[in-house]
Scaffold this motif. Structure first.
Motif, short mmCIF file in Angstrom:
data_model
loop_
_atom_site.label_atom_id
_atom_site.label_comp_id
_atom_site.label_asym_id
_atom_site.label_seq_id
_atom_site.Cartn_x
_atom_site.Cartn_y
_atom_site.Cartn_z
N UNK A 192 0.83 -1.21 0.00
CA UNK A 192 0.00 0.00 0.00
C UNK A 192 0.86 1.27 0.00
N UNK A 193 1.94 1.26 0.79
CA UNK A 193 2.80 2.43 0.86
C UNK A 193 3.52 2.64 -0.48
N UNK A 194 3.94 1.56 -1.11
CA UNK A 194 4.58 1.69 -2.41
C UNK A 194 3.62 2.24 -3.46
N UNK A 195 2.33 1.90 -3.33
CA UNK A 195 1.35 2.29 -4.34
C UNK A 195 0.78 3.70 -4.13
N UNK A 196 0.93 4.24 -2.94
CA UNK A 196 0.33 5.55 -2.63
C UNK A 196 0.96 6.65 -3.47
N UNK A 197 0.13 7.55 -4.00
CA UNK A 197 0.62 8.65 -4.83
C UNK A 197 0.37 9.99 -4.16
N UNK A 198 1.08 11.00 -4.63
CA UNK A 198 0.88 12.35 -4.12
C UNK A 198 -0.55 12.81 -4.38
#
Length: 349
Positions: free
Chosen positions: A93-99
């Motif tokens: 999830x952290x890798x996939x999160x975007x600005x």
């Protein structure tokens, strides 16, 4: 000094400053909360820090045991905000999160219309109120706030072993859900009973037996929680130990649980526990940061510190029979979920 604590709509902000610097501090807080930059470089630095920390926990017995127990006690579906993520799920999830997702979430949910604010210290109430209205009075989120309640799940007995090769320490956890709110008549007895069992640290039954007498654990204790809104509480006990001591520790734990269910605490134990527990609460309220936190949480629950006074009066009036009766009513060792994480395969050779 002035301690400010704000909590609500899923956000919790704490700030400590002086009376002279309070206006400037509030203005800075307004900028940080309402106008976050989500700067790309800082975002990636934060992401890297989170991922590095999670990678270190991949094979950590404590983390794996607590995550497994949480998934058993809190059986929410994946995607629910109450769902307890595994390490791998958190990493993904952290890798996939975007600005863009962060900015959209901030716009949708961060606001001041549903929240609590507590300020403790020497300050001008009228001036602070004016500044709060100026800075936050028009701050509204795109989506309305709605409280997400905890859900009660029926206890399910389970005994699970998680192998963590080459780890010197092991973790033992036992827990079950309680159909309990914090205004339940049994709650004060359960709180003090848990303090006597494992919440009172050095003077508790679990610590005295498992660490003090038997020398089986580096750290041992218990926790009890209850919700102010829904009957969705929990009991949990833990012990950090050498893998080779697992069987002896489990036996000692089972024996101490049986004792509190079948025997009354002594008068001396009871009076010492009342004194220690009530004194710890008084000391906490004397700290500005703790008091500010108390005030915001109780305001969220629609309470004042009068609730504390009434609760502590009930604690002071308890006798041993009431504690044992509450334990027997709410705790059932046959329904415990027990999680053991450690290098047990090596010790079995």
């Amino acid at each position: 000094p002035v301690k400010l604590n704000s909590w609500g709509s899923g956000q919790h902000v704490s700030m400590e400053t002086t009376r002279e610097n309070l206006p400037a501090g509030m203005a800075l807080l307004n900028e940080v909360l309402r106008e976050p930059a989500f700067e790309a470089k800082e975002l990636e630095q934060l992401r890297a820090e989170f991922l590095a920390n999670l990678e270190q926990q991949r094979k950590d017995p404590n983390t794996l045991a607590f995550t497994t127990l949480s998934k058993q006690l809190q059986r929410y579906p994946r995607g629910d905000i109450r769902y307890p993520e595994s390490i791998d799920e958190s990493i993904a999830d952290i890798k996939a999160a975007t600005r863009e997702q962060l900015a959209k979430f901030h716009q949708d949910f961060f606001a001041a219309q549903s929240g609590q604010l507590a300020v403790v210290g020497d300050f001008d109430v009228d001036e602070l109120q004016k500044q709060l209205t100026t800075l936050f009075g028009d701050w509204r989120s795109a989506k309305p706030y709605k409280r997400t309640d905890n859900q009660y799940f029926e206890p399910v007995a389970k005994d699970e072993v998680i192998e963590t090769p080459d780890k010197a320490q092991a973790m033992f956890l036992a827990g079950m859900n309680l159909k309990l709110r914090d205004d339940d008549p049994d709650y004060p007895a359960l709180v003090l009973g848990n303090y006597l069992l494992g919440g009172g640290f050095l003077n508790s039954r679990l610590m005295s037996r498992i660490r003090g007498k038997d020398g089986l654990s580096y750290g041992v204790g218990s926790q009890l929680s209850a919700d102010p809104f829904q009957p969705a509480g929990s009991f949990m006990a833990y012990a950090i130990h050498a893998p080779e001591n697992g069987a002896k520790l489990r036996q000692a734990f089972d024996e101490e649980i049986a004792r509190v269910l079948n025997e009354d605490f002594s008068k001396e134990e009871l009076e010492a526990a009342k004194s220690g527990y009530l004194q710890s609460r008084a000391v906490a309220r004397a700290q500005d940061n703790e008091l500010a936190s108390y005030l915001t949480h109780w305001d969220f629950a629609g309470r004042t510190l009068a609730w504390d006074a009434q609760f502590e009066a009930k604690i002071a009036a308890l006798d041993a029979a009431q504690i044992r009766a509450a334990f027997r009513k709410h705790l059932d060792p046959a329904k415990f979920t027990v999680i053991k994480a450690g290098d047990f395969a090596k010790t079995a050779k």
